[in-house]
Structure formats: C-alpha cells, structure tokens
Design a protein around this motif. Structure first.
Motif, PDB file in Angstrom:
ATOM      1  N   LYS A 154      14.000 -38.700 -48.487  1.00 24.29           N
ATOM      2  CA  LYS A 154      13.205 -37.980 -47.498  1.00 24.29           C
ATOM      3  C   LYS A 154      12.061 -37.245 -48.171  1.00 24.29           C
ATOM      4  CE  LYS A 154      16.150 -36.400 -43.730  1.00 24.29           C
ATOM      5  NZ  LYS A 154      16.636 -35.195 -43.065  1.00 24.29           N
ATOM      6  N   GLY A 155      10.914 -37.192 -47.552  1.00 29.10           N
ATOM      7  CA  GLY A 155       9.811 -36.400 -48.082  1.00 29.10           C
ATOM      8  C   GLY A 155       9.823 -34.996 -47.494  1.00 29.10           C
ATOM      9  N   ARG A 156       8.903 -34.171 -48.003  1.00 26.80           N
ATOM     10  CA  ARG A 156       8.873 -32.773 -47.544  1.00 26.80           C
ATOM     11  C   ARG A 156       8.503 -32.655 -46.067  1.00 26.80           C
ATOM     12  NH1 ARG A 156       8.747 -29.353 -52.297  1.00 26.80           N
ATOM     13  NH2 ARG A 156       9.509 -30.784 -53.862  1.00 26.80           N
ATOM     14  N   PHE A 157       7.688 -33.613 -45.584  1.00 23.26           N
ATOM     15  CA  PHE A 157       7.349 -33.565 -44.165  1.00 23.26           C
ATOM     16  C   PHE A 157       8.603 -33.702 -43.315  1.00 23.26           C
ATOM     17  CE2 PHE A 157       2.859 -34.084 -45.113  1.00 23.26           C
ATOM     18  CZ  PHE A 157       2.276 -33.378 -44.075  1.00 23.26           C
ATOM     19  N   GLU A 158       9.459 -34.643 -43.698  1.00 22.27           N
ATOM     20  CA  GLU A 158      10.691 -34.821 -42.927  1.00 22.27           C
ATOM     21  C   GLU A 158      11.597 -33.600 -43.037  1.00 22.27           C
ATOM     22  OE1 GLU A 158      12.763 -38.880 -42.977  1.00 22.27           O
ATOM     23  OE2 GLU A 158      11.026 -39.169 -44.304  1.00 22.27           O
ATOM     24  N   MET A 159      11.654 -33.029 -44.251  1.00 26.46           N
ATOM     25  CA  MET A 159      12.525 -31.858 -44.442  1.00 26.46           C
ATOM     26  C   MET A 159      12.060 -30.682 -43.601  1.00 26.46           C
ATOM     27  SD  MET A 159      13.069 -31.627 -48.493  1.00 26.46           S
ATOM     28  CE  MET A 159      13.173 -33.058 -49.519  1.00 26.46           C
ATOM     29  N   ALA A 160      10.740 -30.611 -43.386  1.00 24.21           N
ATOM     30  CA  ALA A 160      10.196 -29.445 -42.676  1.00 24.21           C
ATOM     31  C   ALA A 160      10.196 -29.635 -41.165  1.00 24.21           C
ATOM     32  CB  ALA A 160       8.784 -29.161 -43.167  1.00 24.21           C
ATOM     33  N   HIS A 161      10.777 -30.747 -40.701  1.00 25.39           N
ATOM     34  CA  HIS A 161      10.757 -31.036 -39.268  1.00 25.39           C
ATOM     35  C   HIS A 161      11.200 -29.824 -38.444  1.00 25.39           C
ATOM     36  CE1 HIS A 161      10.793 -33.245 -35.626  1.00 25.39           C
ATOM     37  NE2 HIS A 161      12.097 -33.283 -35.513  1.00 25.39           N
ATOM     38  N   GLN A 162      10.402 -29.482 -37.473  1.00 20.29           N
ATOM     39  CA  GLN A 162      10.629 -28.330 -36.581  1.00 20.29           C
ATOM     40  C   GLN A 162      10.436 -26.977 -37.261  1.00 20.29           C
ATOM     41  OE1 GLN A 162      14.441 -29.216 -34.748  1.00 20.29           O
ATOM     42  NE2 GLN A 162      13.337 -30.072 -33.010  1.00 20.29           N
ATOM     43  N   GLY A 163      10.080 -27.025 -38.541  1.00 16.02           N
ATOM     44  CA  GLY A 163       9.838 -25.783 -39.265  1.00 16.02           C
ATOM     45  C   GLY A 163       8.398 -25.713 -39.731  1.00 16.02           C
ATOM     46  N   THR A 164       8.213 -25.121 -40.913  1.00 24.18           N
ATOM     47  CA  THR A 164       6.871 -24.911 -41.454  1.00 24.18           C
ATOM     48  C   THR A 164       6.753 -25.594 -42.816  1.00 24.18           C
ATOM     49  OG1 THR A 164       6.783 -22.763 -40.361  1.00 24.18           O
ATOM     50  CG2 THR A 164       5.192 -23.139 -42.133  1.00 24.18           C
TER      51      THR A 164
END
Ligand code: ATP
Ligand code: MG
Length: 462
Positions: free
Chosen positions: A238-248
């Motif tokens: 997973k990339g950071r975009f996916e990890m940040a889903h619904q967050g910042t």
C-alpha cells in the motif's frame, strides 16, 4: 533485593462476582483470589449495582437469572455508568438465548455452568487484557490530541494569532493547505493541529518526507506497488495515499518531488484516482492534503522546478509561518512553555528564569528557530538542573552574542557614486532585496533606488 530492581507493585484488578447461588459464588471467588484478583461478591443485581457505584471495579462476572435485578439489566446499568468495564455472563442450561442477547448488548463473553476453572481464568484474563489495550489507546489518543491542541502551540505575536485564527477557520474544510516557513518554525506542528481540529481527527495522519525519498522510490512510496512491478518488489504494498484514506496526507518538503511525479500527484488531487506502480486497477481515495516547504515555492515555479498547476492546487489555503526573529515577542512565552515541558519530562523543579537571562534569549538570533530554542532550554536544564535559569547556565554563544551592526569600509577618496552604489547594494542584500525597506533604512525614495540601480553591472541581489 537491591533497591534498583524494586518494581512498582502491579495494580490489583478487582472483579465483581454476582451470583445468587452461594456455593457457585464462593467457588468463583476462591478460584480468582488464587490468581491474584481482588474479589467483591454480590448475590443479586441490585446489590451488585450499589457495590459497583462505590468501588473501583475492573470486571463484572454475573449470573443471568437472579431475583430483584437480573444479569441483563445489570449489564445495561454497568455499561451505562462505565462503558470501559467488561462484563462476562454466566449461562446455565436454558439461558443460552439470554446469554446471546447479553453479547449483543456488549458483554465480553459468556461461560457456561458448570464452571470450568481453566475456562473462567482464561476468559477473565482476556477481558482484562482487552480493557488495558482500549484504555492505553484512549490515553495515547488524548495525549496526541492534547499535544496538538492550539493551547500547546505557543504564540502571542500578531503573526501567530493570525495563524491560529486561520487554523480554526479552515480546519473543518477539506481544502488543501500549503504551509511555508523556514526550518524549525513549526510547520509540522501546525499540519498536525489542522488535522486534529478537523472532522478527520480520528482517521490517520500520514506524513511523507519527500526530500528523503529518491526519485526511484517516491512513486511506490506515495501510490504503492504491485508485486513484481520492479526488482525488489517481492510483495505488493500500500502507498501513503491509501494509508491516509479518510484522513490527512502531509507532504513535507514538497519542493523535492520530481517533476515526473508531480504530474501524477496533480491527477490524484484533481480526480482522487491513481494506480499502484505496476498495477492496472484504478484506486480511489478520499484525503485532505497538507503540504509544507521551507523554500519559496513560487520561485521554484518560476525556475521551472515546480509545476504551476500543482502549485495552485496545493495553495488553496496559504499559511506562512514567520521566523522567530520576526516575532521576538513570542520568545518569553516559548521559553516558559519549554521550561514547564522539560520540568515535567525530567521531573525537575526549575522555577523560572532571571530577567537578564531572558533578555539575552530574546535578543539572540535563532537561526534554527523554535527547534533551536527548544533544544537550548532542554540541554541547559538537563546539564545544570538550575533552580532559576541565569546567565551562567546559558551557552557561551548566547552570552557573547551581540547584535553587530554590519559595516562597510571605503578607502578615503572613493568616488561618492561608488560609495552610494555599494551602500545601496549592501542594504538591499540585508533586506533580502526588499527595495521599500532598503529605501526606508537609507532615508530615500524607492524610485531613487530603482533609478540609481538601473544600468548597474551586477544583478540586483535577490
Ligand atoms: N509555536 C510553537 N509552540 C511550541 N512549540 C513549537 C512551536 N513551533 C515549533 N515548536 C517546536 O519546535 C520544533 C520544530 O517544529 P516543527 O518540526 O513543526 O518545525 P518545521 O517547520 O517542520 O521544521 P523543519 O523545516 O526543520 O522540518 C518541534 O519540537 C515543535 O514542537
Ligand atoms: Mg518539518
């Protein structure tokens, strides 16, 4: 035993056992007592509830069918009074349905009669373990929230007050924020504060330090990759975009993102879509983006190192953090805040700082900004444990620092025109190219500067 090895005694956990059959109640009590728990016994729900109100109870084990108040009702009351208390119910033949109902209402587990000592010990242990985790988690979260609470970001200067107002104003929205400021001015702190004051606070805050990522890996870091997409990609990730889903997502040092990646970033920002490296499935994310830079991004755009369209996407809200030298009035508040902070951290009792020491701290030019000031306070406290911070505790370079006026010297007989030009050039350098400010310092008109500097051989310093 040596005193160094002495440990805090483990806090004893208290279990409230509620059972109308005295033999069963007594056998559970003996069993759990042997395991080191503190036990309270009650023979019906009503009695249990009044005990629960008076004592600190970590766990409740209750029978289901009892006179006065049954187990289900007690469960409801306990969860209402202290939701973090785990409840285990005991089910006898014919009460299985009730036990299931209890689970739906938030019981941790049920155990069946006749009670097996190994089973009950295990269930109790697991319930208390879960409770500890939940409490630790809550503790961590509230510590985080507290750290990034605006009251713990210090600043009384007009510039900082404006920043606080802006944060409160924009935090609730999803718009992108670009934070600019020199190193150590608090960019990361502010990015966190925006996240923790937004409706996304309970979702992840994910940081990417763009400068530390080489061109080859930044895309896989941001967007993730599929297995086998490049040598070394042994598993998909997973990339950071996916990890940040619904967050910042916080892109720190954003100016270091290579141009080839900037175009992909722009697409995610515009369409919320991207593919993992080596993948063909289009993924969608819902994120709020905060970017930070300690360079003049507009200048990077002019020089062709940063895409203009991306710059405008990031720069929906622009937040500039002034360096400490432009808000020296914040220094006393920061100093006192850091004294308190390290007093707590190191269990020290420093009472404060003398006026003359404070004056030197305020006068000093903190090139490393707030971080440098914070480190200075920390190390002088740790090294000296002073009752009151005074001059001898300050580092030498601060004690010896004096604002030195910059000097220019000329040979006697230098043509006035040359002197004038050199003086203007140096003054402009000192004001970082700000002509209005230079004109003010020299006591002349801005137009005079323009005119006199025209046709010069060297370019204007910027
Ligand atoms: N206004 C403030 N109040 C309290 N602490 C502050 C403030 N500003 C900065 N700090 C502290 O100073 C340190 C540096 O702040 P931070 O890491 O946010 O700066 P930065 O701008 O991201 O720096 P860099 O460009 O070097 O990454 C941190 O420990 C932070 O908690
Ligand atoms: Mg930073």
């Amino acid at each position: 035993m040596t005193p160094f090895l002495e440990q805090e005694p483990m806090e004893q956990k208290v279990v409230l056992v509620v059972e109308d059959d005295p033999t069963v109640g007594e056998s559970i009590r003996l069993l759990l007592k042997k395991r080191g728990y503190g036990i309270l016994l009650a023979s019906n729900g009503k009695e249990a509830l009044s005990l629960f109100r008076q004592e600190t109870v970590d766990l409740v084990i209750t029978d289901l069918i009892m006179p006065k108040m049954d187990g289900i009702e007690l469960l409801g009351e306990v969860k209402h009074l202290r939701p973090e208390t785990e409840v285990i119910v005991i089910s006898a033949q014919g009460t299985i349905e009730k036990a299931v109902q209890a689970m739906k209402l938030g019981a941790f587990d049920f155990i069946e009669k006749p009670i097996n000592p190994r089973v009950i010990s295990l269930v109790v242990e697991r319930a208390l373990e879960k409770q500890t985790l939940v409490l630790q988690n809550r503790d961590l979260r509230s510590k985080l929230e507290d750290k990034f609470h605006l009251k713990n970001i210090i600043g009384r200067s007009e510039k900082m007050v404006k920043v606080f107002e802006l944060i409160q104003h924009i935090a609730p929205y999803d718009s992108s924020v670009l934070i600019l400021g020199e190193s150590g001015t608090g960019k990361e702190l502010i990015a966190n504060a925006i996240h923790y004051h937004s409706p996304r606070a309970s979702m992840p805050f994910i940081k990417v330090s763009c400068a530390s990522l080489s061109e080859g890996i930044i895309e896989s870091e941001l967007f993730g990759h599929e297995k086998g997409s490049f040598t070394g990609a042994v598993a998909s990730r997973k990339g950071r975009f996916e990890m940040a889903h619904q967050g910042t997502l916080f892109l720190d040092e954003v100016e270091d993102i290579p141009l080839s990646t900037q175009i992909k970033l722009l697409r995610v920002l515009q369409e919320g879509e991207f593919e993992r490296v080596g993948g063909n499935k289009t993924l969608q994310v819902d994120i709020r983006l905060i970017a930070a830079s300690n360079r003049d991004l507009q200048e990077e755009v002019k020089n062709g190192r940063f895409r203009e369209d991306l710059y405008y996407r990031l720069n929906v809200v622009n937040l500039k953090l002034a360096p400490l030298r432009e808000r020296k009035e914040d220094i006393p508040f920061l100093v006192n805040f850091f004294i308190d902070k390290f007093n707590q951290k190191y269990n020290m009792k420093t009472k404060g700082i003398s006026q003359r020491a404070m004056n030197l701290l305020v006068g000093y030019e903190w090139s490393g900004n707030v971080r440098e000031l914070e480190n200075t306070i920390e190390s002088l406290l740790v090294i000296n444990s002073p009752e009151v911070i005074d001059l001898p505790h300050l580092p030498q370079e601060i004690r010896e620092y004096q604002e030195k006026p910059e000097l220019i010297s000329f040979k006697i007989g230098t043509p006035l025109e040359e002197v004038e030009k050199e003086l203007m050039t140096q003054t402009l350098k000192a004001t970082k190219g700000n002509k209005r400010r230079a004109a003010q310092l020299l006591g002349i008109n801005v137009r005079t500067i323009h005119r006199k500097m025209e046709g010069k051989d060297e370019p204007l310093p910027t």
